[in-house]
Design a protein around this motif. Structure first.
Motif, PDB file in Angstrom:
ATOM      1  N   TRP A 156       0.819  -1.197   0.000  1.00 42.18           N
ATOM      2  CA  TRP A 156       0.000   0.000   0.000  1.00 42.18           C
ATOM      3  C   TRP A 156       0.858   1.254   0.000  1.00 42.18           C
ATOM      4  CZ3 TRP A 156      -4.562   0.409   3.946  1.00 42.18           C
ATOM      5  CH2 TRP A 156      -5.606   1.108   3.342  1.00 42.18           C
ATOM      6  N   ILE A 160       1.100   4.109  -2.925  1.00 51.32           N
ATOM      7  CA  ILE A 160       0.738   5.518  -2.746  1.00 51.32           C
ATOM      8  C   ILE A 160       1.940   6.415  -3.036  1.00 51.32           C
ATOM      9  CG2 ILE A 160       0.039   7.227  -1.039  1.00 51.32           C
ATOM     10  CD1 ILE A 160      -1.702   5.086   0.201  1.00 51.32           C
ATOM     11  N   THR A 164       2.028   8.677  -6.437  1.00 55.13           N
ATOM     12  CA  THR A 164       2.095  10.126  -6.273  1.00 55.13           C
ATOM     13  C   THR A 164       3.352  10.679  -6.933  1.00 55.13           C
ATOM     14  OG1 THR A 164       1.043   9.770  -4.150  1.00 55.13           O
ATOM     15  CG2 THR A 164       1.882  11.964  -4.584  1.00 55.13           C
TER      16      THR A 164
ATOM     17  N   LEU B 385      -4.500   5.304 -12.519  1.00 48.62           N
ATOM     18  CA  LEU B 385      -3.282   4.590 -12.887  1.00 48.62           C
ATOM     19  C   LEU B 385      -3.130   4.613 -14.405  1.00 48.62           C
ATOM     20  CD1 LEU B 385      -2.802   1.392 -10.734  1.00 48.62           C
ATOM     21  CD2 LEU B 385      -1.706   3.583 -10.552  1.00 48.62           C
ATOM     22  N   LYS B 394      -7.205  12.600 -16.353  1.00 44.28           N
ATOM     23  CA  LYS B 394      -6.507  13.501 -15.437  1.00 44.28           C
ATOM     24  C   LYS B 394      -5.361  14.201 -16.156  1.00 44.28           C
ATOM     25  CE  LYS B 394      -7.701  11.850 -10.936  1.00 44.28           C
ATOM     26  NZ  LYS B 394      -8.278  10.514 -11.077  1.00 44.28           N
ATOM     27  N   ILE B 410      -3.480  22.980  -9.253  1.00 39.54           N
ATOM     28  CA  ILE B 410      -2.582  21.861  -9.548  1.00 39.54           C
ATOM     29  C   ILE B 410      -2.065  21.247  -8.257  1.00 39.54           C
ATOM     30  CG2 ILE B 410      -0.406  21.213 -10.604  1.00 39.54           C
ATOM     31  CD1 ILE B 410      -0.902  23.527 -12.585  1.00 39.54           C
ATOM     32  N   VAL B 414      -2.909  17.487  -7.031  1.00 41.37           N
ATOM     33  CA  VAL B 414      -1.951  16.389  -6.839  1.00 41.37           C
ATOM     34  C   VAL B 414      -2.154  15.742  -5.472  1.00 41.37           C
ATOM     35  CG1 VAL B 414       0.475  15.860  -6.553  1.00 41.37           C
ATOM     36  CG2 VAL B 414      -0.257  17.295  -8.426  1.00 41.37           C
ATOM     37  N   VAL B 417      -5.195  13.598  -5.580  1.00 41.59           N
ATOM     38  CA  VAL B 417      -4.967  12.365  -6.334  1.00 41.59           C
ATOM     39  C   VAL B 417      -4.331  11.316  -5.427  1.00 41.59           C
ATOM     40  CG1 VAL B 417      -3.585  11.329  -8.167  1.00 41.59           C
ATOM     41  CG2 VAL B 417      -4.860  13.393  -8.616  1.00 41.59           C
ATOM     42  N   ALA B 418      -3.373  11.768  -4.604  1.00 43.02           N
ATOM     43  CA  ALA B 418      -2.740  10.823  -3.666  1.00 43.02           C
ATOM     44  C   ALA B 418      -3.765  10.259  -2.692  1.00 43.02           C
ATOM     45  CB  ALA B 418      -1.609  11.525  -2.909  1.00 43.02           C
ATOM     46  N   PHE B 421      -5.692   7.462  -4.362  1.00 40.67           N
ATOM     47  CA  PHE B 421      -5.015   6.162  -4.366  1.00 40.67           C
ATOM     48  C   PHE B 421      -5.340   5.407  -3.093  1.00 40.67           C
ATOM     49  CE2 PHE B 421      -2.011   8.137  -7.437  1.00 40.67           C
ATOM     50  CZ  PHE B 421      -2.292   7.262  -8.448  1.00 40.67           C
ATOM     51  N   TYR B 422      -5.338   6.147  -1.991  1.00 39.72           N
ATOM     52  CA  TYR B 422      -5.573   5.482  -0.708  1.00 39.72           C
ATOM     53  C   TYR B 422      -6.952   4.848  -0.677  1.00 39.72           C
ATOM     54  CZ  TYR B 422      -6.374   4.875   4.231  1.00 39.72           C
ATOM     55  OH  TYR B 422      -6.670   4.342   5.450  1.00 39.72           O
ATOM     56  N   PHE B 425      -7.748   2.048  -3.362  1.00 37.56           N
ATOM     57  CA  PHE B 425      -7.029   0.793  -3.170  1.00 37.56           C
ATOM     58  C   PHE B 425      -7.486   0.045  -1.920  1.00 37.56           C
ATOM     59  CE2 PHE B 425      -4.589   2.194  -6.639  1.00 37.56           C
ATOM     60  CZ  PHE B 425      -4.166   1.028  -7.217  1.00 37.56           C
TER      61      PHE B 425
END
Lengths: 492, 475
Positions: A156, A160, A164, B385, B394, B410, B414, B417-418, B421-422, B425
């Motif tokens: 994980w 991430i 990023t 992804l 994106k 921006i 960003v 976006v991070a 992901f968390y 996922f």
């Protein structure tokens, strides 16, 4: 033609394995063929003294955005390709028994290799980025599905961080593209090199900072390094070999290939910052490495630490230092791959990697001990190994930058502190070697077989190439200097 | 043979009426037949869009062509609505047993016919809206869409959550409609026009007072902000999305949002030249990005997670709107359609067996590898992804933002976006790394499997080769 083959063949092999071809045999053969083709590539590489790309093949993908699939190599990419092919071959060979989804495991390994090869051989910004991403996704899967220990958290975290990082990198690349006046814009590296002079110095600084951040996260630049040790500790050995040895070098390659030549003014502005950060890698992470109690974590941290030297070469601002960085990328890739491979074997046989529980394995596994010892010496940077050649060039090059007998500048201080890093790495490597292979045998380990005979081949291959580069570094230096010469020629 | 654009909407309306009519008299046949009929009919209309004349009809001063346009954008969104509706209908077939259980009607199939007919009317409304270039027309088509959604959201009225969702949607939506009409009156009062082109011409006149026009625009923005779920008009989203029948949720989050963005793109054009307007939109986009992504982090219910993620994606889309990057917004909407509908489709199938919490997906990869893979692709694309449509979306949005020097957007983008992901996922982790709760494979019909495969293929295909979408937007 050979180049196209080297890029596409591993992908084809991976797909074949996914479709049900016998996993190990196909993977091993295709990795071997890729290695052979890469060696062929080395032989047919002419290497003109003026740099420039050879064997360029291109085909248009989207005419609207000027995206083309362009492949081509110069000395720098050739070294990277060779490194990838070598480590891929060794990683596939080192793969032991896989409990579940055997085919998918091998396919993932080949995809990482293919992605790395594609990224290093691409001359188009879009594919340069896309191939790297192609390689990242299987890395996450390898750690998440086949990892050990706290693999979920590790997978994980790496997902991430790296996702990023690549997103920041993407923004940097778009900024770079956008900063060029509309008429001169292109994704083609060769065109970019021509038109990058048009970017004003201040804008260059901003772009360089974003690129440094993006590439830095991917290469575990201090303080964005915390994903690396954990991921490598949890990853199955072949995945750790490929990521630490090859894929992570993408960020360094990107800085050498794009950031330095295209944004020289930006690089100059942020060199001081970079040097402070990389000293964090060398000194701070180095000390952290000494404190590690598990072999896999120690190796993970050591690989983060050694990135500091390569960054130092990039920041050195001299031809010698930059060439040294390229040599060191190769050397470190080989040595860390070997270390992770042996550590993986030890884990399989002894069942643990906690340093206190191990000991005396040298008696049971003399071959593994010998190979680990060589790799550890290489990693410390003892003369005769490739790492030595690289580190000496980096440190020498850095020291020479704005050298002034009256007083030390930041470059000289960085060299001095960097030299202490060598001592630090000797401390942790030798301590680990003693704890694992010397002394009295640990309680939990009484029976452990030595490496299977077949493994002598990949180990021998990796050791031979480190020694070769260590004794004859000029064969490699000669490959990269033409490229770097153009960078420094433009600056003067 | 040539077809004129408005006949498409008429065909869809007729189709809806026919389905409704036959449904009344057909008690004994399987009601799912009507869903298949409707899908077939919509597919025919979809094919017919490719036989339209290639050049848009000239806009007239009066009459029909003064409030209807058939430019490339409009045609594209007609196709978009048709595809969305077909996919939603397929999902509804899967969802039919849940509806049937909740209604307890006189006959075992009571209510199903309307359930399949209403989306067709919604589709007609969406298609009109894509062509609307007059405030009156925008209002009428928006209402056609909203009316059918009132019924659809509260369709399982015996279920308290669905009923609550319906009431919330009804009240807030009616309120936003009020804002829309009030805004239109202000603009009409200032310019004396309702046609968008003539409104912008009138606004260009320096003698005109821009203050009241801007106020009117603000009110319209409130109404559209409700439709696209932008902060601070997003409060209804999580509850309504969670309570509504899942296919309706998917429809609401794709169809309604896409329509809102098309109208926004058309309406904003004359106003965005004013710097105050741009600053306001930047603020709204920032709020939407931060709220949607941060609120999604702790969610444990997948439907609710997708609700917050739909707010988050509205934020990315708004970045594109601020930069007036029509192509980027449209591409993003297509990507959003594919990945959202795909995730809802998997959710419908899996929730039938277990439930719609994230932990109900534990170990899905071992039980039903195909469904888990489909969800994996959807989540990867939503997270952005590479090699998925979500990533290229994106890419275009941020590309436009960099071109317009929107640094704040921006940087915040960003970071969010991070965050994405968390939380996306989290679902992947549950499916692939957690131990399964049972070992029974989730049953899936052939049609759903086929459509899911098509969506997976489309996500990957457009993620690598976006040219067809870009081409479709050019006349």
């Amino acid at each position: 033609m050979i180049l196209l083959f080297v890029v596409l063949f591993p992908i084809a092999a991976a797909l074949a394995i996914l479709l049900g071809a016998p996993a190990r045999r196909t993977a091993l053969w295709s990795a071997g063929i890729t290695l052979g083709a890469t060696l062929l590539l080395c032989l047919s590489f002419e290497g003109s003294a003026r740099g420039g790309y050879e064997m360029v093949t291109s085909c248009a993908v989207s005419t609207d955005w000027d995206i083309n699939f362009i492949l081509g190599i110069d000395g720098l990419s050739l070294i990277m390709l060779l490194l990838t092919a070598l480590v891929l071959f060794a990683a596939v060979w080192f793969t032991g028994e896989i409990a579940q989804h055997r085919n998918a495991f091998y396919a993932c390994l080949l995809f990482i290799g293919a992605g790395a090869i594609g990224a290093f051989a691409s001359l188009d910004l879009f594919f340069f980025y896309a191939f790297h991403e192609l390689a990242l996704i299987p890395t996450f899967l390898l750690i998440g599905i086949w990892g050990t220990g706290d693999r979920q958290l590790a997978a994980w975290k790496i997902t991430i961080y790296l996702a990023t990082g690549s997103f920041v990198l993407l923004l940097g690349l778009i900024m770079l593209y956008r900063a060029i006046p509309e008429t001169a814009r292109s994704f083609d590296f060769r065109v970019l090199q021509q038109s990058a002079i048009l970017i004003p110095a201040k804008v260059q600084g901003n772009i360089f900072l974003v690129l440094l951040l993006g590439f830095g996260i991917l290469v575990s630049l201090f303080p964005f390094h915390t994903w690396a040790p954990q991921a490598y500790a949890s990853a199955p050995a072949p995945a750790a070999m490929l990521h630490a040895g090859v894929l992570k070098k993408f960020g360094l390659y990107g800085l050498l290939r794009l950031a330095l030549p295209l944004l020289p003014a930006g690089a100059q502005q942020y060199n001081t910052l970079l040097i402070y950060l990389l000293l964090g890698n060398i000194i701070y992470v180095g000390l952290v490495t000494i404190a590690q109690k598990r072999l896999d974590w120690m190796l993970g941290y050591s690989s983060v630490m050694h990135m500091g030297y390569i960054f130092l070469g990039i920041a050195s601002g001299t031809l010698v230092g930059t060439s040294g960085a390229a040599v060191l990328i190769f050397a470190h890739g080989i040595s860390i791959a070997l270390l992770f491979a042996i550590a993986g074997e030890v884990r399989q046989r002894a069942g643990t990697l906690v340093l206190e529980e191990l000991g005396g394995l040298g008696k049971l596994m003399p071959q593994a001990g010998f190979a680990f010892g060589l790799a550890a010496f290489a990693s410390i940077g003892l003369p005769g190994f490739a790492n030595f050649a690289g580190e000496v060039m980096v440190l020498f090059g850095t020291f020479r930058n704005s050298a002034n007998p009256e007083h030390f500048t930041i470059y000289q201080w960085a060299t001095v502190l960097g030299l202490w890093g060598v001592v630090i790495s000797a401390v942790y490597m030798l301590r680990a070697y003693r704890a694992v292979f010397m002394g009295s045998m640990g309680e939990s380990v009484t029976t452990a077989n030595d490496l299977r005979r077949g493994l002598r081949i990949p180990i021998g291959l990796l050791v031979a190439i480190t020694l070769w580069v260590g004794f004859f570094p000029q064969t490699f230096v000669r490959l990269v200097t033409p490229t770097f010469k153009t960078y420094f020629a433009a600056k003067q | 043979m040539t077809i004129v654009a408005p006949s498409l909407e008429i065909a869809v309306l007729v189709l809806g009426v026919l389905v409704l009519l036959f449904e009344t008299f057909a008690d004994h046949i399987d009601k799912r037949t009507f869903a298949y009929t409707a899908m077939l009919g919509l597919a025919t209309v979809f094919l017919a869009t490719f036989f339209l004349p290639s050049t848009a009809t000239a806009v007239a001063d009066t009459g029909f062509w003064s409030f209807y346009i058939d430019d490339a954008l409009a045609i594209f969104f007609k196709r978009f609505s048709l595809v969305t509706t077909i996919l939603v209908l397929a999902m509804m077939v899967d969802y039919a047993p849940v509806v049937r259980d909740s209604i307890h009607g006189a006959s075992p199939q009571a209510g199903l016919g309307e359930f399949f007919a209403l989306p067709v009317f919604t589709c007609a409304g969406l298609m009109w809206m894509a062509s609307a270039i007059d405030f009156v027309m925008i209002f009428v088509s928006l209402e056609l869409v909203t009316m059918s959604f009132y019924v659809l959201v509260a369709f399982m009225r015996r279920n308290a959550a669905s009923l609550e969702a319906g009431v919330k949607y009804l009240i807030l939506s009616a309120l936003s409609t009020g804002f829309l009409v009030y805004g239109i009156t202000w603009i009409f009062g200032v310019t004396g026009e309702t046609n968008l082109a003539r409104v912008s011409a009138a606004l260009a006149n320096p003698a005109i007072e821009t203050g009241p026009a801007l106020f009117g625009m603000l009110l319209i923005l409130v109404a559209l902000g409700f439709k696209i779920a932008a902060v601070p008009f997003q409060i209804w989203v999580p509850d309504v999305y969670q309570g509504a029948p899942t296919p309706v949720t998917a429809f609401l989050s794709v169809g309604s949002k896409a329509a809102g963005f098309v109208v926004l793109l058309r309406v904003l054009q004359p106003f965005l030249v004013m710097p105050r307007m741009e600053r306001l939109l930047v603020l709204v986009a920032l709020g939407t990005l931060i709220y949607g992504n941060l609120a999604a982090l702790p969610q444990t219910n997948l439907k609710r997670l997708l609700a917050y993620s739909s707010i988050a994606h509205a934020g990315y889309l708004l970045i594109g709107v601020v930069c007036l990057a029509g192509e980027a917004v449209v591409y993003y909407l297509v990507a959003y359609l594919l990945m959202t509908v795909l995730s809802f489709a998997v959710l419908v199938v899996v929730a039938k067996q277990t439930g719609d919490n994230i932990e109900d997906f534990n170990g899905l990869a071992k039980r039903s590898p195909f469904l888990a893979f489909a969800m994996l692709i959807a989540m990867a694309s939503l997270a952005g992804l590479p090699f998925t449509a979500g990533f290229l979306g994106k890419f275009y949005i941020f590309n436009a933002a960099i071109a317009h020097h929107q640094t704040t957007l921006i940087v915040v983008g960003v970071i969010t976006v991070a965050c994405g992901f968390y939380y996306y996922f989290k679902v992947v982790r549950a499916m692939y790394w957690e131990a399964p709760t049972g070992d029974i494979a989730v049953p899936i019909t052939g049609l759903s499997r086929m459509l899911m495969t098509a969506m997976i293929a489309a996500i990957v295909f457009f993620g690598i080769y976006p040219q067809p979408i870009v081409n479709a937007l050019r006349p």
